[in-house]
Design a protein around this motif. Structure first.
Motif, short mmCIF file in Angstrom:
data_model
loop_
_atom_site.label_atom_id
_atom_site.label_comp_id
_atom_site.label_asym_id
_atom_site.label_seq_id
_atom_site.Cartn_x
_atom_site.Cartn_y
_atom_site.Cartn_z
N ASP A 413 18.76 6.18 -29.50
CA ASP A 413 19.30 7.19 -28.57
C ASP A 413 18.34 7.50 -27.41
O ASP A 413 18.73 8.18 -26.46
CB ASP A 413 19.61 8.48 -29.33
CG ASP A 413 18.37 9.06 -30.01
OD1 ASP A 413 17.62 8.27 -30.61
OD2 ASP A 413 18.17 10.28 -29.93
N ARG A 414 17.12 6.97 -27.46
CA ARG A 414 16.15 7.26 -26.40
C ARG A 414 15.91 6.09 -25.46
O ARG A 414 15.15 6.21 -24.49
CB ARG A 414 14.81 7.65 -27.03
CG ARG A 414 14.85 8.93 -27.86
CD ARG A 414 13.52 9.19 -28.54
NE ARG A 414 12.42 9.25 -27.58
CZ ARG A 414 11.13 9.25 -27.92
NH1 ARG A 414 10.80 9.16 -29.21
NH2 ARG A 414 10.20 9.32 -27.00
N VAL A 415 16.53 4.95 -25.73
CA VAL A 415 16.20 3.75 -24.95
C VAL A 415 17.17 3.48 -23.81
O VAL A 415 16.84 2.77 -22.86
CB VAL A 415 16.13 2.50 -25.86
CG1 VAL A 415 15.04 2.67 -26.90
CG2 VAL A 415 17.48 2.26 -26.55
N HIS A 416 18.38 4.04 -23.86
CA HIS A 416 19.40 3.68 -22.87
C HIS A 416 18.99 4.12 -21.45
O HIS A 416 19.07 3.33 -20.50
CB HIS A 416 20.75 4.30 -23.24
CG HIS A 416 21.82 4.02 -22.23
ND1 HIS A 416 22.39 2.77 -22.09
CD2 HIS A 416 22.39 4.81 -21.28
CE1 HIS A 416 23.29 2.81 -21.12
NE2 HIS A 416 23.30 4.04 -20.62
N SER A 417 18.53 5.35 -21.30
CA SER A 417 18.21 5.85 -19.96
C SER A 417 17.04 5.09 -19.35
O SER A 417 17.01 4.84 -18.14
CB SER A 417 17.88 7.34 -20.05
OG SER A 417 16.76 7.56 -20.90
N GLN A 418 16.07 4.68 -20.19
CA GLN A 418 14.94 3.91 -19.66
C GLN A 418 15.37 2.51 -19.27
O GLN A 418 14.91 1.97 -18.25
CB GLN A 418 13.82 3.86 -20.70
CG GLN A 418 13.25 5.24 -21.03
CD GLN A 418 12.03 5.15 -21.92
OE1 GLN A 418 11.17 4.28 -21.72
NE2 GLN A 418 11.93 6.04 -22.89
N ALA A 419 16.27 1.92 -20.05
CA ALA A 419 16.77 0.59 -19.71
C ALA A 419 17.62 0.63 -18.44
O ALA A 419 17.66 -0.34 -17.68
CB ALA A 419 17.59 0.03 -20.88
N GLU A 420 18.28 1.78 -18.18
CA GLU A 420 19.08 1.94 -16.96
C GLU A 420 18.22 1.78 -15.73
O GLU A 420 18.67 1.29 -14.70
CB GLU A 420 19.74 3.32 -16.95
CG GLU A 420 21.02 3.41 -17.76
CD GLU A 420 22.24 3.00 -16.96
OE1 GLU A 420 22.37 3.46 -15.82
OE2 GLU A 420 23.02 2.20 -17.48
#
Length: 469
Positions: A413-420
């Motif tokens: 749940d913490r990786v999506h925004s960084q990958a964006e």
């Protein structure tokens, strides 16, 4: 008023031509002195700028004032050599004081510099007032040291200035590697066994000498601008130190040439202030129009980056919409169809962005050939080129999510925004390095990201062609 301008215009033009014919010996002396000062002060000022001691030149220039006045009081003369050594000694006392105060008291370096500047300048003004009351010959013109008076330069002044300028430039060339190492990494230079104190003393001496020889042209008040403005402008045009110093020297010399020309055409306008004005104009042009670091260039780069981010966000959104479509329900066993039509409302359901911005983005992507129009009203579909790009972006996004979860132990749940954010910056080489780090085959297409979604194969183009056939 118009007739007056027309009447005087030929005179200015004649003076302009006369200057460039080098018929006036005094004008030639002023020009040579200004150019030499501009070059030498700009080059040595670069090291003060890099060592974050930008105001040292200003403090040293003010500290030179009492030395000049004391020399006149003692010898009742102001020959170039006498004034030079008087200012040199006084500036070195100021430099010693600026260095001694922070080391032996709790006063910060910037406060010590301000104290030194104020004290020496006030002392110099007091001595100047005392001299004005003295009944001695030759005291006229001493007050010009505050703002400079290049027109009063004599051949002896030029000889001294030339010698000092050449010494400064030759010394910088000889010790360039040492100065650069100390300026950028003092601790590493010390670990190599360099005598840091010696090279810093040499650098300080060069700065003091450059300041002292510039007093007659630019004056005490404006000398700091000649030291710092050229290198500040040069930073917009190059990255390496050698190129930056060469550019700064060129800018400094050019400002000296133009200021001497302007001062010759308008004798009421002194060379020193015009030199600073020209340098400021060059800095403004560099700040605005430099191709790599200028303000306009940065604004255009940011605009292109924002458009790129919008385009790539829409591309990946369309990929996800195609992936979720019922027609691709069993896509794990066959090639994914990526040419399905979707409307603006479908995109906005997954990607939050203003409708007007979305319309502009879709229109731009059609012009780029990433999207194709469909029979459905206000619907678009990925073109083969757009589909290939969308797959590559999605692959990078999901590979980065895997990297963050496997290597950094972040929760899904913490990786999506960084990958964006990172998906727009990763290059193909970096994506391949990421695959090697994760030990993923480029042909693998059944691997999943932390959210259970399939990571597209690196063979996106051939996969898409198979889906179309």
């Amino acid at each position: 008023m118009t007739s007056d301008f027309v009447a005087y215009s030929p005179d200015y033009w004649a003076l302009f031509l006369e200057f460039w014919r080098f018929e006036d010996a005094n004008a030639v002396w002023v020009m040579v002195g200004s150019i030499l000062l501009g070059i030498s002060a700009s080059v040595i000022g670069g090291f003060a700028f890099l060592r974050k001691r930008s105001l040292m030149g200003d403090a040293l220039a003010h500290a030179a004032l009492p030395g000049v006045m004391t020399a006149f009081i003692l010898f009742h003369a102001h020959t170039p050599l006498l004034m030079f050594f008087g200012a040199l000694i006084s500036s070195f006392l100021g430099l010693f004081l600026m260095d001694w105060i922070p080391k032996h008291t709790k006063i910060k370096p910037d406060a010590a510099m301000a104290i030194t500047l104020s004290f020496f300048f006030a002392l110099g003004l007091m001595e100047l007032s005392y001299i004005q009351g003295m009944e001695v010959a030759g005291k006229s013109g001493l007050d010009k040291i505050l703002f400079g008076q290049a027109a009063a330069m004599l051949p002896s002044d030029i000889y001294l200035l030339s010698v000092v300028a050449v010494v400064v430039l030759v010394t910088v060339a000889v010790f360039f590697q040492k100065f650069r190492l100390i300026a950028f990494n003092r601790s590493y230079a010390q670990s190599l066994g360099l005598n840091i104190a010696f090279y810093e003393l040499v650098l300080a001496l060069l700065i003091v000498m450059s300041v002292v020889i510039g007093l007659q042209i630019v004056g005490v008040v404006l000398m700091a601008a000649v030291l710092l403005t050229p290198v500040a402008a040069a930073r917009f045009w190059g990255h390496s130190l050698s190129m930056m110093l060469l550019t700064a020297g060129f800018i400094g010399g050019l400002s000296g040439l133009f200021s001497a020309n302007i001062s010759y055409m308008a004798p009421a306008m002194p060379t020193g202030p015009w030199m600073v004005v020209v340098l400021s104009l060059v800095f403004a042009v560099s700040f605005l129009f430099a191709p790599q670091r200028g303000l306009i260039s940065n604004v255009l780069k940011q605009r292109r980056l924002r458009r790129q981010v919008c385009d790539e966000n829409v591309l990946r959104t369309l990929y996800v919409l195609n992936e979720r479509h019922p027609a691709n329900r069993h896509h794990s066993k066959k090639a994914l169809a990526l040419d399905l039509p979707f409307g603006e409302e479908d995109i906005l359901a997954l990607r939050s962005m203003p409708l007007a911005e979305l319309k502009d983005t879709l229109a731009r992507m059609k012009r780029q050939g990433w999207l194709t129009a469909t029979d459905t009203v206000r619907a678009v579909a990925l073109s083969p080129t757009g589909a290939e790009r969308a797959m590559a972006l999605t692959r990078r996004h999901r590979l980065w999510e895997n990297y963050l979860t496997e290597q950094l132990a972040l929760t899904p749940d913490r990786v999506h925004s960084q990958a964006e954010q990172i998906e727009h910056l990763l290059t193909d080489e970096e994506a391949q390095a990421l695959e090697r780090e994760l030990q993923i085959s480029q042909k693998a297409g059944s691997l999943k990201d932390p959210h259970g979604r399939r990571i597209p194969s690196a063979q996106g183009a051939s996969e898409q062609k198979g889906a179309e056939s």
